[in-house]
Write a protein that holds these residues in place. Sequence first.
Motif, PDB file in Angstrom:
ATOM      1  N   VAL A   1    -120.636  65.712 -18.396  1.00  0.00           N
ATOM      2  CA  VAL A   1    -121.718  65.731 -19.390  1.00  0.00           C
ATOM      3  C   VAL A   1    -121.995  67.173 -19.834  1.00  0.00           C
ATOM      4  O   VAL A   1    -122.116  67.455 -21.031  1.00  0.00           O
ATOM      5  N   GLY A   2    -122.051  68.097 -18.851  1.00  0.00           N
ATOM      6  CA  GLY A   2    -122.325  69.503 -19.176  1.00  0.00           C
ATOM      7  C   GLY A   2    -121.277  70.081 -20.114  1.00  0.00           C
ATOM      8  O   GLY A   2    -121.599  70.803 -21.061  1.00  0.00           O
ATOM      9  N   GLY A   3    -120.019  69.770 -19.850  1.00  0.00           N
ATOM     10  CA  GLY A   3    -118.926  70.258 -20.701  1.00  0.00           C
ATOM     11  C   GLY A   3    -119.043  69.736 -22.115  1.00  0.00           C
ATOM     12  O   GLY A   3    -118.888  70.486 -23.087  1.00  0.00           O
ATOM     13  N   LEU A   4    -119.356  68.446 -22.243  1.00  0.00           N
ATOM     14  CA  LEU A   4    -119.511  67.860 -23.591  1.00  0.00           C
ATOM     15  C   LEU A   4    -120.709  68.463 -24.308  1.00  0.00           C
ATOM     16  O   LEU A   4    -120.656  68.731 -25.518  1.00  0.00           O
ATOM     17  N   PHE A   5    -121.800  68.683 -23.543  1.00  0.00           N
ATOM     18  CA  PHE A   5    -122.990  69.320 -24.142  1.00  0.00           C
ATOM     19  C   PHE A   5    -122.584  70.663 -24.767  1.00  0.00           C
ATOM     20  O   PHE A   5    -122.941  70.959 -25.904  1.00  0.00           O
ATOM     21  N   MET A   6    -121.841  71.454 -23.996  1.00  0.00           N
ATOM     22  CA  MET A   6    -121.465  72.780 -24.485  1.00  0.00           C
ATOM     23  C   MET A   6    -120.493  72.695 -25.669  1.00  0.00           C
ATOM     24  O   MET A   6    -120.500  73.534 -26.558  1.00  0.00           O
ATOM     25  N   ALA A   7    -119.651  71.638 -25.672  1.00  0.00           N
ATOM     26  CA  ALA A   7    -118.713  71.456 -26.785  1.00  0.00           C
ATOM     27  C   ALA A   7    -119.456  71.246 -28.103  1.00  0.00           C
ATOM     28  O   ALA A   7    -118.936  71.576 -29.175  1.00  0.00           O
TER      29      ALA A   7
ATOM     30  N   VAL B   1    -121.372  74.969 -30.736  1.00  0.00           N
ATOM     31  CA  VAL B   1    -120.858  75.714 -31.905  1.00  0.00           C
ATOM     32  C   VAL B   1    -120.794  74.809 -33.148  1.00  0.00           C
ATOM     33  O   VAL B   1    -121.321  75.188 -34.211  1.00  0.00           O
ATOM     34  N   PRO B   2    -120.200  73.609 -33.046  1.00  0.00           N
ATOM     35  CA  PRO B   2    -120.211  72.744 -34.245  1.00  0.00           C
ATOM     36  C   PRO B   2    -121.639  72.415 -34.708  1.00  0.00           C
ATOM     37  O   PRO B   2    -121.891  72.320 -35.914  1.00  0.00           O
ATOM     38  N   GLY B   3    -122.571  72.278 -33.754  1.00  0.00           N
ATOM     39  CA  GLY B   3    -123.962  71.987 -34.122  1.00  0.00           C
ATOM     40  C   GLY B   3    -124.564  73.124 -34.926  1.00  0.00           C
ATOM     41  O   GLY B   3    -125.260  72.897 -35.926  1.00  0.00           O
ATOM     42  N   ILE B   4    -124.283  74.354 -34.500  1.00  0.00           N
ATOM     43  CA  ILE B   4    -124.809  75.517 -35.229  1.00  0.00           C
ATOM     44  C   ILE B   4    -124.151  75.599 -36.612  1.00  0.00           C
ATOM     45  O   ILE B   4    -124.824  75.860 -37.620  1.00  0.00           O
ATOM     46  N   ILE B   5    -122.836  75.355 -36.657  1.00  0.00           N
ATOM     47  CA  ILE B   5    -122.136  75.380 -37.955  1.00  0.00           C
ATOM     48  C   ILE B   5    -122.754  74.344 -38.901  1.00  0.00           C
ATOM     49  O   ILE B   5    -123.009  74.632 -40.082  1.00  0.00           O
TER      50      ILE B   5
ATOM     51  N   PRO C   1    -109.526  66.547 -22.920  1.00  0.00           N
ATOM     52  CA  PRO C   1    -110.578  65.510 -22.880  1.00  0.00           C
ATOM     53  C   PRO C   1    -111.882  65.932 -23.548  1.00  0.00           C
ATOM     54  O   PRO C   1    -112.589  65.095 -24.115  1.00  0.00           O
ATOM     55  N   LEU C   2    -112.206  67.237 -23.484  1.00  0.00           N
ATOM     56  CA  LEU C   2    -113.438  67.704 -24.146  1.00  0.00           C
ATOM     57  C   LEU C   2    -113.312  67.581 -25.658  1.00  0.00           C
ATOM     58  O   LEU C   2    -114.247  67.151 -26.337  1.00  0.00           O
ATOM     59  N   LEU C   3    -112.132  67.973 -26.174  1.00  0.00           N
ATOM     60  CA  LEU C   3    -111.915  67.888 -27.624  1.00  0.00           C
ATOM     61  C   LEU C   3    -111.961  66.434 -28.066  1.00  0.00           C
ATOM     62  O   LEU C   3    -112.649  66.094 -29.044  1.00  0.00           O
ATOM     63  N   PHE C   4    -111.261  65.572 -27.334  1.00  0.00           N
ATOM     64  CA  PHE C   4    -111.230  64.157 -27.697  1.00  0.00           C
ATOM     65  C   PHE C   4    -112.644  63.563 -27.660  1.00  0.00           C
ATOM     66  O   PHE C   4    -113.059  62.863 -28.580  1.00  0.00           O
ATOM     67  N   GLY C   5    -113.366  63.888 -26.587  1.00  0.00           N
ATOM     68  CA  GLY C   5    -114.725  63.372 -26.441  1.00  0.00           C
ATOM     69  C   GLY C   5    -115.610  63.822 -27.583  1.00  0.00           C
ATOM     70  O   GLY C   5    -116.341  63.026 -28.171  1.00  0.00           O
ATOM     71  N   PHE C   6    -115.525  65.114 -27.918  1.00  0.00           N
ATOM     72  CA  PHE C   6    -116.387  65.622 -28.982  1.00  0.00           C
ATOM     73  C   PHE C   6    -116.030  64.977 -30.322  1.00  0.00           C
ATOM     74  O   PHE C   6    -116.919  64.567 -31.078  1.00  0.00           O
ATOM     75  N   LEU C   7    -114.711  64.916 -30.621  1.00  0.00           N
ATOM     76  CA  LEU C   7    -114.306  64.327 -31.911  1.00  0.00           C
ATOM     77  C   LEU C   7    -114.737  62.856 -31.992  1.00  0.00           C
ATOM     78  O   LEU C   7    -115.160  62.378 -33.046  1.00  0.00           O
TER      79      LEU C   7
ATOM     80  N   LEU D   1    -116.469  77.482 -26.139  1.00  0.00           N
ATOM     81  CA  LEU D   1    -117.669  77.716 -25.313  1.00  0.00           C
ATOM     82  C   LEU D   1    -117.593  77.010 -23.948  1.00  0.00           C
ATOM     83  O   LEU D   1    -117.811  77.666 -22.908  1.00  0.00           O
ATOM     84  N   PRO D   2    -117.276  75.704 -23.918  1.00  0.00           N
ATOM     85  CA  PRO D   2    -117.193  75.079 -22.583  1.00  0.00           C
ATOM     86  C   PRO D   2    -116.146  75.724 -21.683  1.00  0.00           C
ATOM     87  O   PRO D   2    -116.370  75.870 -20.476  1.00  0.00           O
ATOM     88  N   ARG D   3    -115.020  76.136 -22.266  1.00  0.00           N
ATOM     89  CA  ARG D   3    -113.982  76.801 -21.453  1.00  0.00           C
ATOM     90  C   ARG D   3    -114.494  78.154 -20.934  1.00  0.00           C
ATOM     91  O   ARG D   3    -114.264  78.510 -19.789  1.00  0.00           O
ATOM     92  N   ALA D   4    -115.194  78.881 -21.824  1.00  0.00           N
ATOM     93  CA  ALA D   4    -115.719  80.192 -21.417  1.00  0.00           C
ATOM     94  C   ALA D   4    -116.726  80.044 -20.279  1.00  0.00           C
ATOM     95  O   ALA D   4    -116.889  80.951 -19.456  1.00  0.00           O
TER      96      ALA D   4
END
Lengths: 185, 426
Positions: free
Chosen positions: B166-172, B175-179, B354-360, B420-423
Amino acid sequence: MKPRAPWLEAHASSPAKKRFLVTMLAIDRTSYYAIILAMASMTILVTAQVFARYVLSASIDSADELSRLFFVWAIFLAIPHGIKIGIHVGIDVFVGLLPRAVQRQLARLMALASALVMIALVWLSLGAVADKWQQLMPTIPVTAAIFYIAVLISAGHSLLHLIAQMLLIEPLPSAPAAVKEGATS
Amino acid sequence: MTLSIVITFLVFAFLRMPLAFALGLASLVGLFVGDMDFSVMPQRMMHSIDNFPLMAIPLFMLAGELMVAAGILQRLVDFANSLIGRVHGGLAHVAILAGMVLAAVSGAAVASASALGSSLVPSMREKYGTGYSSAVVASAANLGAIIPPSNAMIVYALMAGSSVSVGGLFMAGVVPGIILAVGFMGLASFISAKRRYPLTGGSLGLKHVLVQTWRALPILLMPIVVVGGIVAGAFTATEGAAIAVVYAIFMGFFVTRKLRLSDIPKAMFNAAVTAAMVGALIAFASTMTFAFTIDLVPIQLANWLQDFTSDPQVFLLLVMGLLILVGMFIESNAAYIMLVPLLAPIALAYGIDPLLFGFLFVMNLVVGMMTPPVGVLLFVMCGISNINLSELMKSAWPFIVFQYAVLAACFLFPGIVTWLPRALGY
């Protein structure tokens, strides 16, 4: 929650229907307070666990299990209230194209189909309650069937609302506005 | 068995049976056709709900309800107005900025739309007209499912199992949210200048900004405390949500002093009933997912897809196309519950992050909430603003196109999502 729904008088055309609706309101009210109790207990337990961990450097053994129990009860008890106000989502793109009278009959038919699901669930969860009755929860000496009792109550309460909607003694939330008011076409 | 489940579900779903109960009926039919033990149904339903991470959903909803009852929205609006009210589309910027902060508190788009719409649309429509005001508020509310905490992401992570946190997806979503928020503001400025909408808000003054910032500070700190705690591993998403509830109660009683004791039971009941909609879907879908697993549907689907294409990008495009189509007809929570258990393991087999897939996945369905014909948010706004869909769409389409553009950018440049989640070590 108001003790009497405004549509009670309009829909209760006979003493039997009125008694049914009054009973339903009493069940709704009891369930309403049970949901609030479950939500409050869940919130307090989860917060207390964090407090205990960081401030007291301790852990409440049964906090996780009890909070999950309250959560399960809150969710299952709230499902029938969702039926009453029509919060359970459906696809109305195609049905919306049909004449209003047909939409009303279809909504009643779907209430019947949903009621059949609830009848099956009442029966199956009764079996699950009987099956789990002797089993205890891991951290507290309470029967594990208590989880399934929530499903049983939820299915029974939902069944009552669906029957009421099917018989048009409670508004059909999935039907068009005019139908909800009791219009015939 | 699978075919009987799918056909029963589709027939009853298209006849407007509530999706949760259509899933239940289809599951019963599947168990009957597959000659399986019916007692799995209450067991699967119970196990799917008896889940600690899932508790975060009603708790975040409760926090959002309490924050609104505590009168935080007016403070947010005053704060945003002091910063950005005096530019073209000032009130639109205020709505977007308030939507962004509200998103970081409640995590739900529809709840944000109701809160923002009822408080901002009346004053916005005097300056901008109803269609444009409603379009801006709907877009701002749509940030609720992208900016953490997000209930949609909690449901996704739960359905995807251990492949994504959940934390990783939150962070994913940060950046798109700010954009999205910055882009919405740019669009609002452009449209307001082009249509010559009048300027709103007082002139920019340092003292005024500082006063409003001070007043809004406890609200602005809340997402930092809650999301920060989750990301830093100090507490789980569920514990973070419970802390958000306590924080909201504290704020309402001691900071804004607008929350009454009588507001709390009502907020608890509302949160439980809204969460029960998601809960019913999860519970009834669990038997169907079980039957699919018995019938080896995920493996068969994976084999079929890998025979069709071995290219992960093509698979992703296919899934995104499917989700756009699904999002037009099916409510997003139902889509997560039915499709994530099938598609997330296949994405892993393709080697997709998985983070990219989840976010998309989440963003596709979030954009679907603003895409006709179903678009839940559009209908919520039509209800709040009392306008018809075509009038709303005239003003909403640039915001919808922009959301699809950001979605495409996230697909083409995955770093936007994963950096961001990777960082942060996810």
